[in-house]
Design a protein around this motif. Sequence first.
Motif, mmCIF file in Angstrom:
data_model
loop_
_atom_site.group_PDB
_atom_site.id
_atom_site.type_symbol
_atom_site.label_atom_id
_atom_site.label_comp_id
_atom_site.label_asym_id
_atom_site.label_seq_id
_atom_site.Cartn_x
_atom_site.Cartn_y
_atom_site.Cartn_z
ATOM 1 N N THR A 202 15.700 -19.593 -32.399
ATOM 2 C CA THR A 202 15.419 -20.718 -31.518
ATOM 3 C C THR A 202 15.110 -20.236 -30.105
ATOM 4 O O THR A 202 14.147 -20.678 -29.484
ATOM 5 N N ALA A 203 15.938 -19.309 -29.627
ATOM 6 C CA ALA A 203 15.736 -18.791 -28.273
ATOM 7 C C ALA A 203 14.379 -18.106 -28.155
ATOM 8 O O ALA A 203 13.672 -18.267 -27.163
ATOM 9 N N LYS A 204 14.005 -17.373 -29.207
ATOM 10 C CA LYS A 204 12.721 -16.674 -29.192
ATOM 11 C C LYS A 204 11.572 -17.668 -29.129
ATOM 12 O O LYS A 204 10.613 -17.488 -28.397
ATOM 13 N N ALA A 205 11.688 -18.714 -29.928
ATOM 14 C CA ALA A 205 10.628 -19.721 -29.942
ATOM 15 C C ALA A 205 10.500 -20.368 -28.567
ATOM 16 O O ALA A 205 9.401 -20.581 -28.060
ATOM 17 N N LEU A 206 11.648 -20.662 -27.967
ATOM 18 C CA LEU A 206 11.618 -21.285 -26.644
ATOM 19 C C LEU A 206 11.005 -20.348 -25.618
ATOM 20 O O LEU A 206 10.241 -20.763 -24.752
ATOM 21 N N GLU A 207 11.333 -19.082 -25.723
ATOM 22 C CA GLU A 207 10.785 -18.102 -24.807
ATOM 23 C C GLU A 207 9.267 -18.023 -24.992
ATOM 24 O O GLU A 207 8.495 -18.036 -24.047
ATOM 25 N N TYR A 208 8.859 -17.991 -26.237
ATOM 26 C CA TYR A 208 7.439 -17.824 -26.540
ATOM 27 C C TYR A 208 6.623 -19.007 -26.036
ATOM 28 O O TYR A 208 5.520 -18.866 -25.553
#
Length: 284
Positions: A202-208
Amino acid sequence: MAGNPFSFIKDIIAIKTPKKSTLVLRMIVFVFTMVCGVYICSICLKQISTHGRAGFLDVPVIQKPCPEPQIEPWEIPYVHYPIPKTYSRAECACNPVRYFVILSIQRSGSGWFETLLNNHTNISSNGEIFSVKVRRSNISTIVETLDKIYNLDWLSSASKNECTAAVGLKWMLNQAEILANYKPMINATLLIPNLKQVEETTAKALEYFKSTQHIIVYYEDVVKNNTKLIDIQDFLKVPRRQLTSRQVKIHKGSISSQITNWDDVQKTLKGTHYESFLHADYRK
Ligand SMILES: *[C@@H]1O[C@H](CO)[C@@H](O)[C@H](O)[C@H]1NC(C)=O
Ligand SMILES: *[C@@H]1O[C@H](CO)[C@@H](O)[C@H](O)[C@H]1NC(C)=O
Ligand SMILES: *[C@@H]1O[C@H](CO)[C@@H](O)[C@H](O)[C@H]1NC(C)=O
Ligand SMILES: *[C@@H]1O[C@H](CO)[C@@H](O)[C@H](O)[C@H]1NC(C)=O
Ligand SMILES: *[C@@H]1O[C@H](CO)[C@@H](O)[C@H](O)[C@H]1NC(C)=O
Protein backbone atom coordinates in the motif's frame (compact mmCIF):
# COMPACT_ATOMS: atom_id res chain seq x y z
CA MET A 1 -8.68 15.64 -0.12
CA ALA A 2 -7.12 18.75 -1.44
CA GLY A 3 -3.93 20.18 -0.09
CA ASN A 4 -0.52 18.80 0.15
CA PRO A 5 -0.53 15.19 -1.01
CA PHE A 6 2.51 14.42 1.04
CA SER A 7 0.99 15.30 4.36
CA PHE A 8 -2.11 13.46 3.33
CA ILE A 9 -0.21 10.31 2.59
CA LYS A 10 1.71 10.58 5.82
CA ASP A 11 -1.60 10.83 7.56
CA ILE A 12 -2.88 7.72 6.00
CA ILE A 13 0.13 5.63 6.68
CA ALA A 14 0.82 6.87 10.13
CA ILE A 15 -2.67 7.05 11.49
CA LYS A 16 -5.25 5.45 9.36
CA THR A 17 -3.76 2.11 8.63
CA PRO A 18 -3.49 0.81 12.14
CA LYS A 19 -6.76 2.39 13.18
CA LYS A 20 -9.15 0.47 11.04
CA SER A 21 -10.22 -2.80 9.75
CA THR A 22 -10.98 -6.30 10.49
CA LEU A 23 -10.28 -9.46 8.64
CA VAL A 24 -6.67 -9.59 7.83
CA LEU A 25 -6.63 -8.19 4.36
CA ARG A 26 -9.73 -6.15 4.88
CA MET A 27 -7.45 -3.48 6.19
CA ILE A 28 -6.47 -2.70 2.71
CA VAL A 29 -7.25 0.59 1.26
CA PHE A 30 -8.21 1.10 -2.19
CA VAL A 31 -6.68 4.04 -3.77
CA PHE A 32 -8.61 5.74 -6.36
CA THR A 33 -6.56 7.59 -8.89
CA MET A 34 -7.14 9.74 -11.85
CA VAL A 35 -5.27 8.22 -14.67
CA CYS A 36 -3.18 11.18 -15.44
CA GLY A 37 -0.72 9.16 -13.46
CA VAL A 38 2.58 9.07 -15.10
CA TYR A 39 2.89 5.88 -16.98
CA ILE A 40 -0.64 5.02 -17.92
CA CYS A 41 -1.24 8.49 -19.12
CA SER A 42 1.78 8.70 -21.30
CA ILE A 43 1.05 5.44 -23.04
CA CYS A 44 -2.59 6.37 -23.56
CA LEU A 45 -1.81 9.71 -25.05
CA LYS A 46 0.67 8.21 -27.42
CA GLN A 47 -1.80 5.66 -28.57
CA ILE A 48 -4.72 8.03 -28.82
CA SER A 49 -2.80 10.34 -31.05
CA THR A 50 -2.00 7.57 -33.52
CA HIS A 51 -5.58 6.39 -33.45
CA GLY A 52 -6.73 9.90 -34.02
CA ARG A 53 -4.71 10.14 -37.18
CA ALA A 54 -5.92 6.84 -38.51
CA GLY A 55 -9.49 7.84 -37.73
CA PHE A 56 -9.19 11.06 -39.62
CA LEU A 57 -7.86 9.32 -42.69
CA ASP A 58 -10.88 7.07 -42.84
CA VAL A 59 -13.54 9.51 -41.84
CA PRO A 60 -12.80 13.08 -42.66
CA VAL A 61 -15.36 14.47 -40.26
CA ILE A 62 -14.69 17.88 -38.91
CA GLN A 63 -15.42 17.87 -35.23
CA LYS A 64 -16.83 21.09 -33.90
CA PRO A 65 -14.76 22.04 -30.88
CA CYS A 66 -16.56 21.80 -27.58
CA PRO A 67 -17.11 24.96 -25.58
CA GLU A 68 -14.79 25.59 -22.65
CA PRO A 69 -15.97 23.41 -19.78
CA GLN A 70 -17.06 25.14 -16.59
CA ILE A 71 -14.23 23.79 -14.50
CA GLU A 72 -11.25 25.07 -12.61
CA PRO A 73 -8.25 25.74 -14.85
CA TRP A 74 -6.11 23.22 -12.96
CA GLU A 75 -8.60 20.52 -13.84
CA ILE A 76 -8.40 20.99 -17.58
CA PRO A 77 -5.58 18.50 -18.14
CA TYR A 78 -7.67 15.86 -16.40
CA VAL A 79 -10.73 15.95 -18.59
CA HIS A 80 -11.14 14.23 -21.90
CA TYR A 81 -13.54 14.19 -24.80
CA PRO A 82 -13.45 10.66 -26.15
CA ILE A 83 -14.94 9.93 -29.54
CA PRO A 84 -16.05 6.29 -29.38
CA LYS A 85 -15.77 4.32 -32.59
CA THR A 86 -18.78 2.17 -31.88
CA TYR A 87 -21.43 4.77 -31.17
CA SER A 88 -21.98 8.48 -30.92
CA ARG A 89 -21.86 10.36 -27.63
CA ALA A 90 -24.73 12.38 -29.04
CA GLU A 91 -25.93 15.12 -26.74
CA CYS A 92 -23.16 14.34 -24.26
CA ALA A 93 -20.33 14.70 -26.78
CA CYS A 94 -19.18 17.83 -25.05
CA ASN A 95 -19.52 16.56 -21.48
CA PRO A 96 -16.03 16.16 -20.09
CA VAL A 97 -15.03 12.64 -19.08
CA ARG A 98 -12.65 11.80 -16.27
CA TYR A 99 -10.51 8.69 -16.16
CA PHE A 100 -9.82 6.74 -13.02
CA VAL A 101 -8.30 3.56 -11.71
CA ILE A 102 -9.20 1.73 -8.53
CA LEU A 103 -6.11 0.19 -7.02
CA SER A 104 -6.95 -2.53 -4.61
CA ILE A 105 -6.08 -5.85 -3.13
CA GLN A 106 -8.15 -9.00 -3.25
CA ARG A 107 -10.77 -9.43 -0.56
CA SER A 108 -10.83 -5.75 0.27
CA GLY A 109 -14.43 -5.14 -0.71
CA SER A 110 -13.51 -3.40 -3.93
CA GLY A 111 -15.95 -5.51 -5.95
CA TRP A 112 -18.81 -4.29 -3.83
CA PHE A 113 -17.45 -0.77 -3.97
CA GLU A 114 -17.43 -1.02 -7.75
CA THR A 115 -21.06 -2.08 -7.87
CA LEU A 116 -21.87 1.05 -5.87
CA LEU A 117 -20.04 3.19 -8.38
CA ASN A 118 -21.74 1.47 -11.27
CA ASN A 119 -25.10 2.28 -9.76
CA HIS A 120 -24.40 5.85 -10.84
CA THR A 121 -25.69 6.68 -14.31
CA ASN A 122 -22.58 8.67 -15.13
CA ILE A 123 -19.94 6.26 -13.85
CA SER A 124 -18.61 3.22 -15.66
CA SER A 125 -16.15 1.05 -13.80
CA ASN A 126 -15.17 -1.96 -15.84
CA GLY A 127 -13.79 -4.36 -13.29
CA GLU A 128 -10.57 -6.23 -13.21
CA ILE A 129 -9.90 -5.98 -16.91
CA PHE A 130 -6.35 -7.24 -16.67
CA SER A 131 -7.26 -10.47 -14.96
CA VAL A 132 -7.43 -11.86 -18.49
CA LYS A 133 -3.88 -12.87 -19.24
CA VAL A 134 -3.70 -12.01 -22.89
CA ARG A 135 -4.64 -8.40 -22.17
CA ARG A 136 -1.56 -7.95 -20.04
CA SER A 137 0.73 -10.13 -22.12
CA ASN A 138 2.69 -7.21 -23.52
CA ILE A 139 2.63 -3.45 -23.64
CA SER A 140 0.72 -3.33 -26.93
CA THR A 141 -2.18 -5.35 -25.59
CA ILE A 142 -2.22 -3.29 -22.38
CA VAL A 143 -2.31 -0.05 -24.33
CA GLU A 144 -4.94 -1.35 -26.69
CA THR A 145 -7.14 -2.40 -23.79
CA LEU A 146 -6.73 0.90 -21.97
CA ASP A 147 -7.46 2.85 -25.13
CA LYS A 148 -10.67 0.96 -25.66
CA ILE A 149 -11.82 1.56 -22.11
CA TYR A 150 -10.92 5.20 -22.00
CA ASN A 151 -12.33 5.82 -25.44
CA LEU A 152 -15.63 4.44 -24.09
CA ASP A 153 -15.50 1.61 -26.61
CA TRP A 154 -15.26 -1.18 -24.05
CA LEU A 155 -18.47 -3.14 -23.91
CA SER A 156 -19.21 -4.77 -20.59
CA SER A 157 -22.06 -4.97 -18.16
CA ALA A 158 -20.69 -1.75 -16.66
CA SER A 159 -20.89 0.18 -19.92
CA LYS A 160 -23.14 3.15 -19.63
CA ASN A 161 -24.72 5.38 -22.17
CA GLU A 162 -23.18 8.20 -24.09
CA CYS A 163 -23.34 10.30 -20.92
CA THR A 164 -20.59 8.54 -19.00
CA ALA A 165 -18.66 11.18 -17.11
CA ALA A 166 -16.15 8.99 -15.30
CA VAL A 167 -14.75 5.78 -16.71
CA GLY A 168 -12.26 3.40 -15.20
CA LEU A 169 -11.20 -0.06 -14.19
CA LYS A 170 -9.89 -1.98 -11.25
CA TRP A 171 -6.31 -3.00 -10.83
CA MET A 172 -5.14 -5.49 -8.26
CA LEU A 173 -1.98 -4.73 -6.37
CA ASN A 174 -1.37 -8.36 -5.60
CA GLN A 175 -2.89 -11.71 -6.20
CA ALA A 176 -3.35 -12.81 -2.61
CA GLU A 177 -6.38 -15.02 -2.20
CA ILE A 178 -5.93 -15.80 1.45
CA LEU A 179 -9.49 -15.13 2.40
CA ALA A 180 -11.13 -16.66 -0.61
CA ASN A 181 -12.30 -19.58 1.49
CA TYR A 182 -15.46 -19.29 3.37
CA LYS A 183 -14.01 -19.97 6.77
CA PRO A 184 -10.30 -19.66 6.50
CA MET A 185 -7.64 -21.00 8.76
CA ILE A 186 -5.10 -18.26 9.13
CA ASN A 187 -1.50 -19.31 9.31
CA ALA A 188 -0.49 -17.54 12.50
CA THR A 189 3.20 -17.75 11.65
CA LEU A 190 2.67 -15.88 8.45
CA LEU A 191 0.07 -13.46 9.76
CA ILE A 192 2.35 -10.65 10.86
CA PRO A 193 4.64 -10.90 7.82
CA ASN A 194 1.56 -10.88 5.59
CA LEU A 195 0.12 -7.83 7.28
CA LYS A 196 3.46 -6.09 6.96
CA GLN A 197 3.65 -6.97 3.31
CA VAL A 198 0.22 -5.56 2.66
CA GLU A 199 1.17 -2.34 4.41
CA GLU A 200 4.30 -2.11 2.33
CA THR A 201 2.45 -2.73 -0.91
CA THR A 202 0.00 0.00 0.00
CA ALA A 203 2.77 2.41 0.95
CA LYS A 204 4.56 1.69 -2.32
CA ALA A 205 1.44 2.34 -4.34
CA LEU A 206 0.87 5.60 -2.52
CA GLU A 207 4.45 6.63 -3.09
CA TYR A 208 4.26 5.74 -6.76
CA PHE A 209 1.06 7.68 -7.35
CA LYS A 210 1.72 10.52 -4.93
CA SER A 211 1.71 13.16 -7.65
CA THR A 212 -1.49 11.79 -9.13
CA GLN A 213 -4.83 13.01 -7.87
CA HIS A 214 -6.22 10.38 -5.61
CA ILE A 215 -8.59 9.65 -2.80
CA ILE A 216 -8.08 6.89 -0.28
CA VAL A 217 -11.10 4.86 0.62
CA TYR A 218 -11.36 2.38 3.45
CA TYR A 219 -13.88 -0.40 3.16
CA GLU A 220 -15.10 0.35 6.67
CA ASP A 221 -15.70 3.97 5.82
CA VAL A 222 -17.91 3.04 2.91
CA VAL A 223 -19.81 0.57 5.06
CA LYS A 224 -20.30 2.90 7.99
CA ASN A 225 -20.36 6.34 6.58
CA ASN A 226 -22.69 7.43 3.82
CA THR A 227 -20.88 10.69 3.31
CA LYS A 228 -17.88 8.82 2.00
CA LEU A 229 -19.68 7.97 -1.23
CA ILE A 230 -20.51 11.64 -1.60
CA ASP A 231 -16.83 12.48 -1.33
CA ILE A 232 -16.07 9.93 -4.03
CA GLN A 233 -18.69 11.30 -6.38
CA ASP A 234 -17.35 14.79 -5.78
CA PHE A 235 -13.87 13.50 -6.52
CA LEU A 236 -15.08 12.08 -9.84
CA LYS A 237 -17.06 15.29 -10.44
CA VAL A 238 -20.26 13.46 -11.20
CA PRO A 239 -23.64 14.59 -9.86
CA ARG A 240 -24.40 13.28 -6.36
CA ARG A 241 -26.66 10.25 -6.23
CA GLN A 242 -27.78 7.77 -3.63
CA LEU A 243 -25.90 4.60 -4.58
CA THR A 244 -26.90 1.07 -3.77
CA SER A 245 -25.48 -2.32 -4.57
CA ARG A 246 -27.18 -5.61 -5.15
CA GLN A 247 -24.30 -7.54 -3.69
CA VAL A 248 -24.96 -9.11 -0.36
CA LYS A 249 -22.44 -9.72 2.33
CA ILE A 250 -21.61 -13.39 2.67
CA HIS A 251 -19.62 -13.16 5.87
CA LYS A 252 -22.11 -12.40 8.58
CA GLY A 253 -21.56 -12.28 12.31
CA SER A 254 -18.46 -11.48 14.28
CA ILE A 255 -15.02 -12.06 12.84
CA SER A 256 -14.19 -14.50 15.59
CA SER A 257 -16.88 -16.82 14.27
CA GLN A 258 -15.47 -16.73 10.75
CA ILE A 259 -11.96 -17.85 11.36
CA THR A 260 -11.28 -21.41 12.31
CA ASN A 261 -8.25 -20.75 14.46
CA TRP A 262 -9.35 -17.49 16.04
CA ASP A 263 -7.44 -18.17 19.25
CA ASP A 264 -4.13 -18.40 17.41
CA VAL A 265 -4.86 -15.25 15.51
CA GLN A 266 -5.71 -13.46 18.71
CA LYS A 267 -2.53 -14.60 20.39
CA THR A 268 -0.45 -13.53 17.43
CA LEU A 269 -1.86 -10.03 17.15
CA LYS A 270 -2.08 -9.23 20.88
CA GLY A 271 0.36 -6.52 21.78
CA THR A 272 1.24 -5.63 18.20
CA HIS A 273 0.05 -2.52 16.47
CA TYR A 274 -2.41 -4.71 14.56
CA GLU A 275 -4.24 -5.56 17.74
CA SER A 276 -7.10 -3.20 16.92
CA PHE A 277 -8.05 -5.45 13.99
CA LEU A 278 -9.22 -7.99 16.53
CA HIS A 279 -11.85 -5.63 17.86
CA ALA A 280 -12.89 -4.00 14.65
CA ASP A 281 -16.10 -5.86 14.12
CA TYR A 282 -18.41 -4.05 11.82
CA ARG A 283 -21.95 -4.75 10.74
CA LYS A 284 -23.93 -3.32 7.98
C1 LIG B 1 -29.26 1.67 -8.92
O1 LIG B 1 -29.86 0.79 -8.00
C2 LIG B 1 -31.29 0.91 -7.93
C3 LIG B 1 -31.78 -0.01 -6.81
O2 LIG B 1 -31.28 -1.33 -7.01
C4 LIG B 1 -31.89 0.56 -9.29
O3 LIG B 1 -33.30 0.72 -9.25
C5 LIG B 1 -31.29 1.48 -10.34
O4 LIG B 1 -31.76 1.11 -11.62
C6 LIG B 1 -29.78 1.39 -10.32
N1 LIG B 1 -29.23 2.34 -11.27
C7 LIG B 1 -28.28 2.01 -12.15
C8 LIG B 1 -27.84 3.08 -13.08
O5 LIG B 1 -27.78 0.90 -12.21
C1 LIG C 1 1.41 -9.02 -27.83
O1 LIG C 1 0.54 -10.09 -27.47
C2 LIG C 1 -0.44 -10.37 -28.43
C3 LIG C 1 -1.38 -11.40 -27.82
O2 LIG C 1 -0.70 -12.38 -27.08
C4 LIG C 1 0.20 -10.84 -29.71
O3 LIG C 1 -0.79 -11.12 -30.69
C5 LIG C 1 1.12 -9.73 -30.21
O4 LIG C 1 1.83 -10.17 -31.38
C6 LIG C 1 2.13 -9.33 -29.14
N1 LIG C 1 2.83 -8.16 -29.60
C7 LIG C 1 4.12 -7.95 -29.37
C8 LIG C 1 4.70 -6.67 -29.87
O5 LIG C 1 4.79 -8.77 -28.76
C1 LIG D 1 -25.21 12.14 -16.53
O1 LIG D 1 -26.11 11.40 -17.35
C2 LIG D 1 -27.28 12.12 -17.70
C3 LIG D 1 -28.13 11.20 -18.56
O2 LIG D 1 -28.17 9.91 -18.05
C4 LIG D 1 -26.92 13.37 -18.49
O3 LIG D 1 -28.09 14.10 -18.78
C5 LIG D 1 -25.96 14.23 -17.68
O4 LIG D 1 -25.53 15.32 -18.47
C6 LIG D 1 -24.77 13.40 -17.26
N1 LIG D 1 -23.93 14.19 -16.37
C7 LIG D 1 -22.64 14.45 -16.63
C8 LIG D 1 -21.90 15.22 -15.58
O5 LIG D 1 -22.10 14.08 -17.67
C1 LIG E 1 2.50 -21.69 7.95
O1 LIG E 1 3.32 -21.32 6.86
C2 LIG E 1 4.66 -21.77 6.98
C3 LIG E 1 5.45 -21.19 5.83
O2 LIG E 1 4.80 -21.35 4.60
C4 LIG E 1 4.68 -23.30 6.96
O3 LIG E 1 6.00 -23.75 7.12
C5 LIG E 1 3.81 -23.79 8.10
O4 LIG E 1 3.73 -25.21 8.05
C6 LIG E 1 2.43 -23.21 8.05
N1 LIG E 1 1.68 -23.57 9.23
C7 LIG E 1 0.47 -24.12 9.18
C8 LIG E 1 -0.17 -24.43 10.47
O5 LIG E 1 -0.09 -24.35 8.11
C1 LIG F 1 -17.97 10.48 7.74
O1 LIG F 1 -17.06 10.94 6.73
C2 LIG F 1 -16.86 12.34 6.73
C3 LIG F 1 -15.96 12.70 5.56
O2 LIG F 1 -16.00 11.75 4.56
C4 LIG F 1 -16.25 12.79 8.03
O3 LIG F 1 -16.10 14.21 8.03
C5 LIG F 1 -17.14 12.35 9.18
O4 LIG F 1 -16.51 12.66 10.39
C6 LIG F 1 -17.41 10.84 9.11
N1 LIG F 1 -18.37 10.46 10.15
C7 LIG F 1 -18.15 9.43 10.92
C8 LIG F 1 -19.23 9.14 11.91
O5 LIG F 1 -17.14 8.74 10.86
